[in-house]
Write an enzyme that holds these catalytic residues in place. Sequence first.
Site, PDB file in Angstrom:
ATOM      1  N   PRO A   1       0.822  -1.218   0.000  1.00 24.81           N
ATOM      2  CA  PRO A   1       0.000   0.000   0.000  1.00 24.81           C
ATOM      3  C   PRO A   1       0.854   1.266   0.000  1.00 24.81           C
ATOM      4  O   PRO A   1       0.366   2.346  -0.343  1.00 24.81           O
ATOM      5  CB  PRO A   1      -0.813  -0.098   1.297  1.00 24.81           C
ATOM      6  CG  PRO A   1      -0.731  -1.524   1.727  1.00 24.81           C
ATOM      7  CD  PRO A   1       0.558  -2.052   1.188  1.00 24.81           C
TER       8      PRO A   1
ATOM      9  N   ARG B   1      -0.551  -9.153 -21.204  1.00 22.87           N
ATOM     10  CA  ARG B   1      -1.226  -8.613 -22.396  1.00 22.87           C
ATOM     11  C   ARG B   1      -0.276  -7.886 -23.326  1.00 22.87           C
ATOM     12  O   ARG B   1      -0.551  -7.771 -24.522  1.00 22.87           O
ATOM     13  CB  ARG B   1      -2.321  -7.622 -21.979  1.00 22.87           C
ATOM     14  CG  ARG B   1      -3.396  -8.184 -21.109  1.00 22.87           C
ATOM     15  CD  ARG B   1      -4.330  -7.077 -20.651  1.00 22.87           C
ATOM     16  NE  ARG B   1      -4.883  -6.369 -21.796  1.00 22.87           N
ATOM     17  CZ  ARG B   1      -5.869  -6.818 -22.547  1.00 22.87           C
ATOM     18  NH1 ARG B   1      -6.419  -7.971 -22.278  1.00 22.87           N
ATOM     19  NH2 ARG B   1      -6.295  -6.126 -23.579  1.00 22.87           N
TER      20      ARG B   1
ATOM     21  N   ASP C   1      -6.704  -0.212 -26.857  1.00 26.13           N
ATOM     22  CA  ASP C   1      -7.206  -0.121 -25.488  1.00 26.13           C
ATOM     23  C   ASP C   1      -7.296   1.315 -24.990  1.00 26.13           C
ATOM     24  O   ASP C   1      -6.472   2.152 -25.330  1.00 26.13           O
ATOM     25  CB  ASP C   1      -6.278  -0.882 -24.530  1.00 26.13           C
ATOM     26  CG  ASP C   1      -6.659  -2.340 -24.414  1.00 26.13           C
ATOM     27  OD1 ASP C   1      -7.673  -2.724 -25.024  1.00 26.13           O
ATOM     28  OD2 ASP C   1      -5.949  -3.070 -23.724  1.00 26.13           O
TER      29      ASP C   1
ATOM     30  N   GLU D   1       0.595  -7.178   8.454  1.00 29.37           N
ATOM     31  CA  GLU D   1       0.866  -5.734   8.340  1.00 29.37           C
ATOM     32  C   GLU D   1       1.909  -5.426   7.284  1.00 29.37           C
ATOM     33  O   GLU D   1       2.129  -4.261   6.950  1.00 29.37           O
ATOM     34  CB  GLU D   1       1.277  -5.156   9.690  1.00 29.37           C
ATOM     35  CG  GLU D   1       0.161  -5.142  10.723  1.00 29.37           C
ATOM     36  CD  GLU D   1      -1.123  -4.507  10.190  1.00 29.37           C
ATOM     37  OE1 GLU D   1      -1.074  -3.339   9.767  1.00 29.37           O
ATOM     38  OE2 GLU D   1      -2.172  -5.190  10.194  1.00 29.37           O
TER      39      GLU D   1
HETATM   40  C1  9D3 Z   1      -5.598  -2.556   7.859  1.00 28.58           C
HETATM   41  C2  9D3 Z   1      -4.109  -2.719   7.886  1.00 28.58           C
HETATM   42  N1  9D3 Z   1      -3.466  -1.413   7.713  1.00 28.58           N
HETATM   43  C3  9D3 Z   1      -3.074  -0.913   9.036  1.00 28.58           C
HETATM   44  C4  9D3 Z   1      -3.153   0.572   9.100  1.00 28.58           C
HETATM   45  C5  9D3 Z   1      -2.300  -1.437   6.822  1.00 28.58           C
HETATM   46  C6  9D3 Z   1      -2.339  -2.441   5.745  1.00 28.58           C
HETATM   47  C7  9D3 Z   1      -1.449  -3.497   5.757  1.00 28.58           C
HETATM   48  C8  9D3 Z   1      -1.469  -4.447   4.751  1.00 28.58           C
HETATM   49  C9  9D3 Z   1      -3.238  -2.346   4.704  1.00 28.58           C
HETATM   50  C10 9D3 Z   1      -3.271  -3.310   3.690  1.00 28.58           C
HETATM   51  C11 9D3 Z   1      -2.387  -4.349   3.715  1.00 28.58           C
HETATM   52  C12 9D3 Z   1      -2.403  -5.380   2.644  1.00 28.58           C
HETATM   53  N2  9D3 Z   1      -2.373  -4.794   1.327  1.00 28.58           N
HETATM   54  C13 9D3 Z   1      -1.428  -5.071   0.423  1.00 28.58           C
HETATM   55  O1  9D3 Z   1      -0.566  -5.892   0.699  1.00 28.58           O
HETATM   56  C14 9D3 Z   1      -1.415  -4.374  -0.828  1.00 28.58           C
HETATM   57  C15 9D3 Z   1      -2.319  -3.414  -1.398  1.00 28.58           C
HETATM   58  C16 9D3 Z   1      -3.526  -2.827  -0.903  1.00 28.58           C
HETATM   59  O2  9D3 Z   1      -4.031  -3.099   0.184  1.00 28.58           O
HETATM   60  N3  9D3 Z   1      -4.139  -1.896  -1.691  1.00 28.58           N
HETATM   61  C17 9D3 Z   1      -3.675  -1.539  -2.917  1.00 28.58           C
HETATM   62  N4  9D3 Z   1      -2.562  -2.051  -3.405  1.00 28.58           N
HETATM   63  C18 9D3 Z   1      -1.893  -2.974  -2.635  1.00 28.58           C
HETATM   64  S1  9D3 Z   1      -0.476  -3.726  -3.083  1.00 28.58           S
HETATM   65  C19 9D3 Z   1      -0.383  -4.612  -1.710  1.00 28.58           C
END
Ligand code: 9D3
Length: 261
Positions: free
Chosen positions: A89, A154, A169, A116
């Site tokens: 994220p 793709r 596309d 996490e």
């Molecule tokens: C609710 C957990 N959060 C604590 C504040 C942090 C968090 C940790 C791990 C939020 C999401 C994740 C898991 N997400 C991914 O590994 C992830 C992801 C995503 O959640 N949204 C968009 N792209 C990606 S790429 C990897």
Amino acid sequence: MRIDVVSLFPEFVEQMAGHGVVGRAVERGLLSVHGWNPRDHAEGSYRRVDDRPFGGGPGMVMMVDPLRACLAAVRAADPVPAHVVYLSPQGRRLDQARVRALAGRERLVLLCGRYEGIDERLVAAEVDEEISIGDYVLSGGELPAAVLVDAVARLQEGALNDAESAAQDSFESGPDGQRLLDCPHYTRPVEHALGKVPEVLLSGNHAAIARWRRQQALGRTWLRRPDLVDPEALSRTDRALLEEFLDQAAGAGDSGGKTPL
Ligand code: 9D3
């Protein structure tokens, strides 16, 4: 191209490599997808891959050593150097330009986090690039990895049939650099309780059809994704098409509440 996916659920991403465009790219030998489980590289009878975060707080963190051993095995499986992507994220948001750059690499390793996330020392030591697929919360990196594999597959030369041609596309820019949303599509029947097919599409007038499609694409992009349209960059013809579209939409009482051109 070779893609190795490191995940606690490697079957998940491998599954999709057996279906659709990705599956066909694999069958055609344009792409291979391999799953790896860090648990197979964890020590002890518990095969532990996660632990509690230093500093306290909720959730668990993926430990350095199982991931590092797993990555070493991944790298050793092929002499081609790997570009390592951590789906997270905190990463840069994925777009078609990034997809194009990644699709040009000979070898990718996709690291999927759970809980996490991954101990930052592993990220600092082994990861070349962090990528997010958008601003919403998922449970791990597996769906994002699957998204990346699909988008990259793709673009492999020969992966698409003529009918699926990537050049047409949305999000692949036209010669003028404009990226437009697609026009609406219709198929049989011509008359349906839910409505008729627009007359122009039945006319056989290919120039008129192309004009209508371009106008629809411009109009919908302007209304739905104004961030994609730079009115200054529009050609005179496109500008005229868009103005006509907006006049017609206004006449139909459908301003969408959007910015006038
Ligand atoms: C609710 C957990 N959060 C604590 C504040 C942090 C968090 C940790 C791990 C939020 C999401 C994740 C898991 N997400 C991914 O590994 C992830 C992801 C995503 O959640 N949204 C968009 N792209 C990606 S790429 C990897």
